[in-house]
Write a protein that holds these residues in place. Structure first.
Motif, PDB file in Angstrom:
ATOM      1  N   THR A  15       0.832  -1.206   0.000  1.00  0.00           N
ATOM      2  CA  THR A  15       0.000   0.000   0.000  1.00  0.00           C
ATOM      3  C   THR A  15       0.864   1.251   0.000  1.00  0.00           C
ATOM      4  O   THR A  15       0.569   2.223  -0.713  1.00  0.00           O
ATOM      5  CB  THR A  15      -0.940  -0.005   1.226  1.00  0.00           C
ATOM      6  OG1 THR A  15      -1.720  -1.208   1.209  1.00  0.00           O
ATOM      7  CG2 THR A  15      -1.860   1.194   1.229  1.00  0.00           C
ATOM      8  N   GLU A  16       1.942   1.211   0.763  1.00  0.00           N
ATOM      9  CA  GLU A  16       2.876   2.343   0.797  1.00  0.00           C
ATOM     10  C   GLU A  16       3.425   2.613  -0.606  1.00  0.00           C
ATOM     11  O   GLU A  16       3.524   3.762  -1.043  1.00  0.00           O
ATOM     12  CB  GLU A  16       4.010   2.042   1.768  1.00  0.00           C
ATOM     13  CG  GLU A  16       5.053   3.118   1.892  1.00  0.00           C
ATOM     14  CD  GLU A  16       6.190   2.720   2.819  1.00  0.00           C
ATOM     15  OE1 GLU A  16       6.889   3.637   3.269  1.00  0.00           O
ATOM     16  OE2 GLU A  16       6.384   1.518   3.089  1.00  0.00           O
ATOM     17  N   GLY A  17       3.755   1.550  -1.325  1.00  0.00           N
ATOM     18  CA  GLY A  17       4.242   1.696  -2.693  1.00  0.00           C
ATOM     19  C   GLY A  17       3.183   2.301  -3.604  1.00  0.00           C
ATOM     20  O   GLY A  17       3.493   3.134  -4.462  1.00  0.00           O
ATOM     21  N   GLN A  18       1.924   1.885  -3.394  1.00  0.00           N
ATOM     22  CA  GLN A  18       0.836   2.463  -4.185  1.00  0.00           C
ATOM     23  C   GLN A  18       0.714   3.964  -3.921  1.00  0.00           C
ATOM     24  O   GLN A  18       0.514   4.746  -4.856  1.00  0.00           O
ATOM     25  CB  GLN A  18      -0.492   1.784  -3.840  1.00  0.00           C
ATOM     26  CG  GLN A  18      -0.637   0.381  -4.382  1.00  0.00           C
ATOM     27  CD  GLN A  18      -1.936  -0.237  -3.918  1.00  0.00           C
ATOM     28  OE1 GLN A  18      -2.150  -0.459  -2.740  1.00  0.00           O
ATOM     29  NE2 GLN A  18      -2.823  -0.501  -4.872  1.00  0.00           N
ATOM     30  N   VAL A  19       0.835   4.362  -2.662  1.00  0.00           N
ATOM     31  CA  VAL A  19       0.725   5.780  -2.314  1.00  0.00           C
ATOM     32  C   VAL A  19       1.858   6.571  -2.958  1.00  0.00           C
ATOM     33  O   VAL A  19       1.643   7.659  -3.499  1.00  0.00           O
ATOM     34  CB  VAL A  19       0.690   5.975  -0.778  1.00  0.00           C
ATOM     35  CG1 VAL A  19       0.813   7.438  -0.407  1.00  0.00           C
ATOM     36  CG2 VAL A  19      -0.584   5.380  -0.200  1.00  0.00           C
ATOM     37  N   ARG A  20       3.074   6.022  -2.929  1.00  0.00           N
ATOM     38  CA  ARG A  20       4.188   6.704  -3.598  1.00  0.00           C
ATOM     39  C   ARG A  20       3.916   6.845  -5.089  1.00  0.00           C
ATOM     40  O   ARG A  20       4.232   7.868  -5.703  1.00  0.00           O
ATOM     41  CB  ARG A  20       5.501   5.961  -3.346  1.00  0.00           C
ATOM     42  CG  ARG A  20       6.102   6.253  -1.976  1.00  0.00           C
ATOM     43  CD  ARG A  20       7.541   5.783  -1.879  1.00  0.00           C
ATOM     44  NE  ARG A  20       7.711   4.372  -2.170  1.00  0.00           N
ATOM     45  CZ  ARG A  20       7.589   3.385  -1.275  1.00  0.00           C
ATOM     46  NH1 ARG A  20       7.328   3.665  -0.031  1.00  0.00           N
ATOM     47  NH2 ARG A  20       7.756   2.135  -1.635  1.00  0.00           N
ATOM     48  N   GLY A  21       3.317   5.820  -5.673  1.00  0.00           N
ATOM     49  CA  GLY A  21       2.965   5.880  -7.090  1.00  0.00           C
ATOM     50  C   GLY A  21       1.951   6.984  -7.367  1.00  0.00           C
ATOM     51  O   GLY A  21       2.041   7.685  -8.379  1.00  0.00           O
ATOM     52  N   ILE A  22       0.998   7.143  -6.461  1.00  0.00           N
ATOM     53  CA  ILE A  22       0.007   8.210  -6.623  1.00  0.00           C
ATOM     54  C   ILE A  22       0.675   9.572  -6.517  1.00  0.00           C
ATOM     55  O   ILE A  22       0.372  10.488  -7.298  1.00  0.00           O
ATOM     56  CB  ILE A  22      -1.125   8.064  -5.581  1.00  0.00           C
ATOM     57  CG1 ILE A  22      -1.920   6.788  -5.847  1.00  0.00           C
ATOM     58  CG2 ILE A  22      -2.031   9.289  -5.586  1.00  0.00           C
ATOM     59  CD1 ILE A  22      -2.853   6.393  -4.723  1.00  0.00           C
ATOM     60  N   GLN A  23       1.601   9.724  -5.589  1.00  0.00           N
ATOM     61  CA  GLN A  23       2.328  10.988  -5.463  1.00  0.00           C
ATOM     62  C   GLN A  23       3.041  11.323  -6.771  1.00  0.00           C
ATOM     63  O   GLN A  23       3.004  12.461  -7.249  1.00  0.00           O
ATOM     64  CB  GLN A  23       3.337  10.917  -4.313  1.00  0.00           C
ATOM     65  CG  GLN A  23       2.697  10.864  -2.951  1.00  0.00           C
ATOM     66  CD  GLN A  23       3.696  10.532  -1.843  1.00  0.00           C
ATOM     67  OE1 GLN A  23       4.771   9.999  -2.090  1.00  0.00           O
ATOM     68  NE2 GLN A  23       3.312  10.852  -0.618  1.00  0.00           N
ATOM     69  N   LYS A  24       3.663  10.307  -7.350  1.00  0.00           N
ATOM     70  CA  LYS A  24       4.372  10.518  -8.613  1.00  0.00           C
ATOM     71  C   LYS A  24       3.388  10.890  -9.721  1.00  0.00           C
ATOM     72  O   LYS A  24       3.674  11.770 -10.539  1.00  0.00           O
ATOM     73  CB  LYS A  24       5.146   9.254  -8.983  1.00  0.00           C
ATOM     74  CG  LYS A  24       5.992   9.402 -10.216  1.00  0.00           C
ATOM     75  CD  LYS A  24       6.821   8.157 -10.478  1.00  0.00           C
ATOM     76  CE  LYS A  24       7.637   8.349 -11.746  1.00  0.00           C
ATOM     77  NZ  LYS A  24       8.360   7.138 -12.108  1.00  0.00           N
ATOM     78  N   MET A  25       2.228  10.232  -9.740  1.00  0.00           N
ATOM     79  CA  MET A  25       1.215  10.548 -10.743  1.00  0.00           C
ATOM     80  C   MET A  25       0.775  12.002 -10.630  1.00  0.00           C
ATOM     81  O   MET A  25       0.591  12.681 -11.647  1.00  0.00           O
ATOM     82  CB  MET A  25      -0.002   9.627 -10.579  1.00  0.00           C
ATOM     83  CG  MET A  25       0.245   8.184 -10.964  1.00  0.00           C
ATOM     84  SD  MET A  25      -1.172   7.131 -10.595  1.00  0.00           S
ATOM     85  CE  MET A  25      -2.286   7.621 -11.912  1.00  0.00           C
ATOM     86  N   ILE A  26       0.605  12.473  -9.391  1.00  0.00           N
ATOM     87  CA  ILE A  26       0.192  13.861  -9.187  1.00  0.00           C
ATOM     88  C   ILE A  26       1.293  14.813  -9.644  1.00  0.00           C
ATOM     89  O   ILE A  26       1.032  15.806 -10.328  1.00  0.00           O
ATOM     90  CB  ILE A  26      -0.208  14.094  -7.714  1.00  0.00           C
ATOM     91  CG1 ILE A  26      -1.499  13.322  -7.410  1.00  0.00           C
ATOM     92  CG2 ILE A  26      -0.373  15.585  -7.422  1.00  0.00           C
ATOM     93  CD1 ILE A  26      -1.873  13.267  -5.946  1.00  0.00           C
ATOM     94  N   GLU A  27       2.539  14.485  -9.290  1.00  0.00           N
ATOM     95  CA  GLU A  27       3.664  15.323  -9.722  1.00  0.00           C
ATOM     96  C   GLU A  27       3.744  15.394 -11.243  1.00  0.00           C
ATOM     97  O   GLU A  27       4.082  16.434 -11.808  1.00  0.00           O
ATOM     98  CB  GLU A  27       4.980  14.777  -9.152  1.00  0.00           C
ATOM     99  CG  GLU A  27       5.135  14.973  -7.666  1.00  0.00           C
ATOM    100  CD  GLU A  27       6.307  14.202  -7.080  1.00  0.00           C
ATOM    101  OE1 GLU A  27       6.963  13.415  -7.801  1.00  0.00           O
ATOM    102  OE2 GLU A  27       6.563  14.379  -5.874  1.00  0.00           O
ATOM    103  N   ILE A  35      -5.758   8.805 -11.266  1.00  0.00           N
ATOM    104  CA  ILE A  35      -5.393   9.040  -9.865  1.00  0.00           C
ATOM    105  C   ILE A  35      -6.498   8.520  -8.949  1.00  0.00           C
ATOM    106  O   ILE A  35      -6.226   7.854  -7.956  1.00  0.00           O
ATOM    107  CB  ILE A  35      -5.103  10.537  -9.621  1.00  0.00           C
ATOM    108  CG1 ILE A  35      -3.837  10.950 -10.385  1.00  0.00           C
ATOM    109  CG2 ILE A  35      -4.968  10.831  -8.126  1.00  0.00           C
ATOM    110  CD1 ILE A  35      -3.589  12.444 -10.437  1.00  0.00           C
ATOM    111  N   MET A  36      -7.744   8.810  -9.307  1.00  0.00           N
ATOM    112  CA  MET A  36      -8.867   8.346  -8.485  1.00  0.00           C
ATOM    113  C   MET A  36      -8.925   6.819  -8.441  1.00  0.00           C
ATOM    114  O   MET A  36      -9.225   6.235  -7.401  1.00  0.00           O
ATOM    115  CB  MET A  36     -10.184   8.916  -9.020  1.00  0.00           C
ATOM    116  CG  MET A  36     -10.315  10.423  -8.831  1.00  0.00           C
ATOM    117  SD  MET A  36     -10.115  10.966  -7.119  1.00  0.00           S
ATOM    118  CE  MET A  36     -11.533  10.191  -6.377  1.00  0.00           C
ATOM    119  N   THR A  37      -8.615   6.187  -9.556  1.00  0.00           N
ATOM    120  CA  THR A  37      -8.599   4.721  -9.591  1.00  0.00           C
ATOM    121  C   THR A  37      -7.565   4.186  -8.609  1.00  0.00           C
ATOM    122  O   THR A  37      -7.835   3.240  -7.849  1.00  0.00           O
ATOM    123  CB  THR A  37      -8.297   4.224 -11.023  1.00  0.00           C
ATOM    124  OG1 THR A  37      -9.335   4.686 -11.888  1.00  0.00           O
ATOM    125  CG2 THR A  37      -8.201   2.717 -11.080  1.00  0.00           C
TER     126      THR A  37
END
Length: 86
Positions: A15-27, A35-37
């Motif tokens: 899950t932590e890795g998924q959150v980091r991935g979302i941060q990168k997507m936002i950046e 992002i919502m998915t």
């Protein structure tokens, strides 16, 4: 499947890795729906971890009942409330 601390930690690391991935997507200014998915997937993952932890707590309550029936009932009620709280 027996629930162990290692299982829970591994799920949290994913899950932590998924959150980091979302941060990168936002950046990288990825589209909102992507992002919502991913956010939905993280929420589902956390819900699953919570379910595992609460299930383990319930199992422990049933296998090792408290000597005080009122305290036992309180612990079970707390676990059930965690499951149904949404």
């Amino acid at each position: 499947m027996e629930i162990t601390n290692k299982n829970v930690i591994n799920r949290l690391k994913r899950t932590e890795g998924q959150v980091r991935g979302i941060q990168k997507m936002i950046e990288e200014e990825k589209d909102c729906m992507s992002i919502m998915t991913q956010l939905s997937a993280v929420r589902s993952s956390i819900d699953r971890v919570m379910g595992l932890v609460v299930a383990e707590n319930l199992k422990a309550c049933l296998e090792n009942p408290d000597t005080n029936p009122e305290e036992q009932a309180k612990r079970l009620e707390q676990a059930i409330n965690m499951i149904i709280k949404k």
